[in-house]
Write an enzyme that holds these catalytic residues in place. Structure first.
Site, PDB file in Angstrom:
ATOM      1  N   GLY A 226       0.788  -1.279   0.016  1.00 18.25           N
ATOM      2  CA  GLY A 226      -0.070  -0.183  -0.143  1.00 18.25           C
ATOM      3  C   GLY A 226       0.781   1.180  -0.007  1.00 18.25           C
ATOM      4  O   GLY A 226       1.956   1.188   0.261  1.00 18.25           O
ATOM      5  N   GLY A 228       0.605   5.813   0.556  1.00 18.34           N
ATOM      6  CA  GLY A 228      -0.519   6.923   0.939  1.00 18.34           C
ATOM      7  C   GLY A 228       0.229   8.245   1.416  1.00 18.34           C
ATOM      8  O   GLY A 228       1.657   8.104   1.128  1.00 18.34           O
ATOM      9  N   ALA A 229      -0.271   9.188   1.673  1.00 17.41           N
ATOM     10  CA  ALA A 229       0.247  10.230   2.193  1.00 17.41           C
ATOM     11  C   ALA A 229       1.470  10.251   3.427  1.00 17.41           C
ATOM     12  O   ALA A 229       2.237  10.823   3.181  1.00 17.41           O
ATOM     13  CB  ALA A 229      -0.674  11.558   2.516  1.00 17.41           C
ATOM     14  N   SER A 230       1.238   9.268   3.949  1.00 19.44           N
ATOM     15  CA  SER A 230       2.287   9.163   5.313  1.00 19.44           C
ATOM     16  C   SER A 230       3.371   8.003   5.036  1.00 19.44           C
ATOM     17  O   SER A 230       4.230   7.990   5.686  1.00 19.44           O
ATOM     18  CB  SER A 230       1.324   8.496   6.666  1.00 19.44           C
ATOM     19  OG  SER A 230       0.792   7.014   6.022  1.00 19.44           O
ATOM     20  N   GLY A 231       3.225   7.421   3.725  1.00 17.00           N
ATOM     21  CA  GLY A 231       4.462   6.574   3.362  1.00 17.00           C
ATOM     22  C   GLY A 231       3.921   5.288   2.473  1.00 17.00           C
ATOM     23  O   GLY A 231       2.883   5.089   2.178  1.00 17.00           O
ATOM     24  N   VAL A 233       4.059   1.124   2.450  1.00 18.31           N
ATOM     25  CA  VAL A 233       3.950  -0.198   3.335  1.00 18.31           C
ATOM     26  C   VAL A 233       4.441  -1.272   2.222  1.00 18.31           C
ATOM     27  O   VAL A 233       3.884  -1.544   1.209  1.00 18.31           O
ATOM     28  CB  VAL A 233       2.784  -0.562   3.770  1.00 18.31           C
ATOM     29  CG1 VAL A 233       2.887  -1.742   4.593  1.00 18.31           C
ATOM     30  CG2 VAL A 233       2.333   0.839   4.832  1.00 18.31           C
ATOM     31  N   ASP A 338     -10.774   1.832  18.188  1.00 20.11           N
ATOM     32  CA  ASP A 338     -11.192   1.433  16.651  1.00 20.11           C
ATOM     33  C   ASP A 338     -11.225  -0.037  16.533  1.00 20.11           C
ATOM     34  O   ASP A 338     -10.539  -0.917  15.552  1.00 20.11           O
ATOM     35  CB  ASP A 338     -10.006   1.909  15.848  1.00 20.11           C
ATOM     36  CG  ASP A 338     -10.762   1.984  14.207  1.00 20.11           C
ATOM     37  OD1 ASP A 338     -11.774   2.009  14.226  1.00 20.11           O
ATOM     38  OD2 ASP A 338      -9.823   2.324  13.501  1.00 20.11           O
TER      39      ASP A 338
END
Length: 494
Positions: A226, A228-231, A233, A338
């Site tokens: 995956g 995304g904006a945070s990095g 994976v 969560d």
């Protein structure tokens, strides 16, 4: 004197008096404003909320429902809009641990949100917190086309004062204080005391706590899972022991809150448990932080619950393992907040582990479920209504996850997030379609998870001693279910 001169003289006099009055009174501090949220007894519809919020409510909550449970409708839209604002502003690669102190701060933010919307009603379109697609759609239901009465009383509305039920809410009005630069010196002093570390200080601390190995040399990338904006994976092989791990490669130059990343790594290092997806190590290479975590190759529990039918003994086994993780976190004074099938990962041997609160969120699970803004389906009523909010929210969510394992999805999954929030606040405990087919022990277990009254709801430790868990099957019996789900979904972690 000319007409212009008279006007100038009058204007100067007015301005002078205004300045004098301001000097004598001073700037208001800790002001409270009464915001009147009412419902019209003739139509049953709410009034006095920001227009964008009313549009959203009126498309998804009927007049009869607004009339019957006005507070639930107000709390639902307030929490929904806060969630959208929070998620759009969030760029951290980790979801922070939640404590009861953090919940108190969140309560204040949620109350300020409604106040801010009302204070800036003229800029409503700009302050709609990145309106979701549901807000942008023009109302098309019959009940949504009715116009509500104006929030500010007119001569006409004042005549009907007796027909209105006042649901006045008192909220903190921080907007009257002025800009941040005009806040009281005490508030500024507190902010300075809690100032974040500088980027240089963060880098120095990361260098100190991180493994000194070069991650580009030590790990061999196998498969990206995956981005995304945070990095990014990916799965990698650790050359030290030939084990497979999950790694998040975080580009620190793209992170606005680097100090939060440091805090989370320090927390993750101290939270090791057999039922948590554990932090393994962190590596720093220039501006890239590699965080290595355990890899569970069975995917998420979501894949299993949506594709195959689980036996009660298998559900009991998953509940027991998840409860052990929850009880551990609660013993450390933290709340997961969560708990849901998306955040429970499985090993091919049937191992059950709760994810590390965001790190693995974009590794597994249904993309639609992961990207949906503000998914509320597992939330306890007190999360929406902000009453008695504490550790037992995780127990409620576990009960909803058990329903997922029975029914294949949580209650209200087919509803929009806002309507789901309303139903959670208004209805409380959801109906379970297959209730009559459950064993008495399972029914009692769910009863103890899903008490709306927090005082009556069981703790995680109490549930670990519940008779229902005695029927738990061996974890290896989950393996055929995992394999079947992977075949159906064409998923593989090889």
């Amino acid at each position: 004197m000319s007409g212009r001169g008279v006007l100038r003289k009058l204007f100067y006099k007015k301005q002078h008096n205004k300045d004098e009055r301001a000097t004598e009174i001073g700037m208001p501090t800790n002001v409270k404003q009464h915001i009147h949220v009412s419902k019209n007894s003739e139509t049953g519809m709410l009034e006095g909320l920001p227009s964008s919020w009313l549009r959203l409510i009126n498309t998804q909550i009927t007049p009869a429902e607004q009339n019957e449970n006005p507070d639930a409708a107000i709390q639902a839209v307030k929490f929904h809009m806060y969630t959208i604002k929070k998620e759009k502003a969030q760029d951290e690669p980790f979801k922070p641990f939640v404590t009861e102190e953090a919940i108190t701060e969140e309560d204040l933010e949620i109350e300020k949100l409604l106040d801010k919307k009302n204070a800036h009603q003229s800029q409503d379109s700009d302050l709609s917190i990145g309106q979701s697609s549901e807000e942008d759609v023009a109302p098309n239901d019959n009940f949504s086309q009715r116009q509500t009465m104006p929030a500010t009383p007119t001569k006409h509305s004042m005549k009907k004062k007796d027909a209105m039920m006042d649901l006045t809410a008192v909220v903190q009005d921080l907007t009257l204080i002025g800009d941040e630069s005009e806040e009281s010196p005490i508030l500024r002093k507190k902010e300075m005391m809690n100032a974040a570390l500088t980027d240089e200080e963060v880098y120095e601390e990361l260098k100190r706590i991180c493994n000194k190995d070069d991650p580009y040399v030590r790990f061999e990338r196998i498969k990206q899972l995956g981005a995304g904006a945070s990095g990014v994976v990916f799965i990698a092989i650790d050359s030290k022991d030939n084990s497979r791990v999950a790694i998040k490669d975080i580009d620190l130059t793209k992170q606005s809150k680097k100090d939060l990343i440091l805090n989370e790594i320090n927390v993750l290092k101290g939270f090791h448990h057999k039922n948590l997806v554990n932090f393994l190590d962190a590596f720093l290479s220039y501006d890239h932080l590699w965080v290595a975590m355990e890899l569970l190759d069975g995917g998420s529990l979501t894949d299993v619950v949506t594709e195959v039918v689980m036996k009660e003994g298998q559900i009991a086994a998953v509940c027991r393992e998840t409860l052990q993780a929850i009880a551990f976190l609660h013993s450390k004074g933290t709340i997961h907040r969560d708990i849901k099938s998306d955040n429970v990962l499985l090993g091919m041997d049937g191992t059950v582990k709760v994810t590390d609160f965001g790190f693995c969120a974009n590794i597994v699970g249904d993309e639609k479920r992961q990207t949906m803004v503000g998914t509320p389906y597992w939330m306890a009523p007190e999360v929406v209504t902000r009453k008695q909010y504490g550790k037992k929210v995780d127990v409620w969510s576990l009960g909803i996850m058990a329903i997922e394992m029975i029914e294949g999805e949580p209650p209200y999954m087919k509803e929009t997030p806002l309507r789901a929030l309303y139903l959670i606040a208004a209805v409380g405990r959801p109906k379970i379609p297959r209730w009559e087919s459950l064993s008495p022990d399972f029914q009692d277990f769910l009863d103890k998870c899903l008490h709306v009254d927090v005082d009556l709801r069981a703790t995680a430790d109490e549930l670990l001693a519940h008779p229902f868990l005695e029927c738990a099957m061996e974890l290896k019996t989950l393996t055929p279910l995992i394999k079947a789900a992977q075949r159906i979904l064409h998923k593989s972690y090889d």
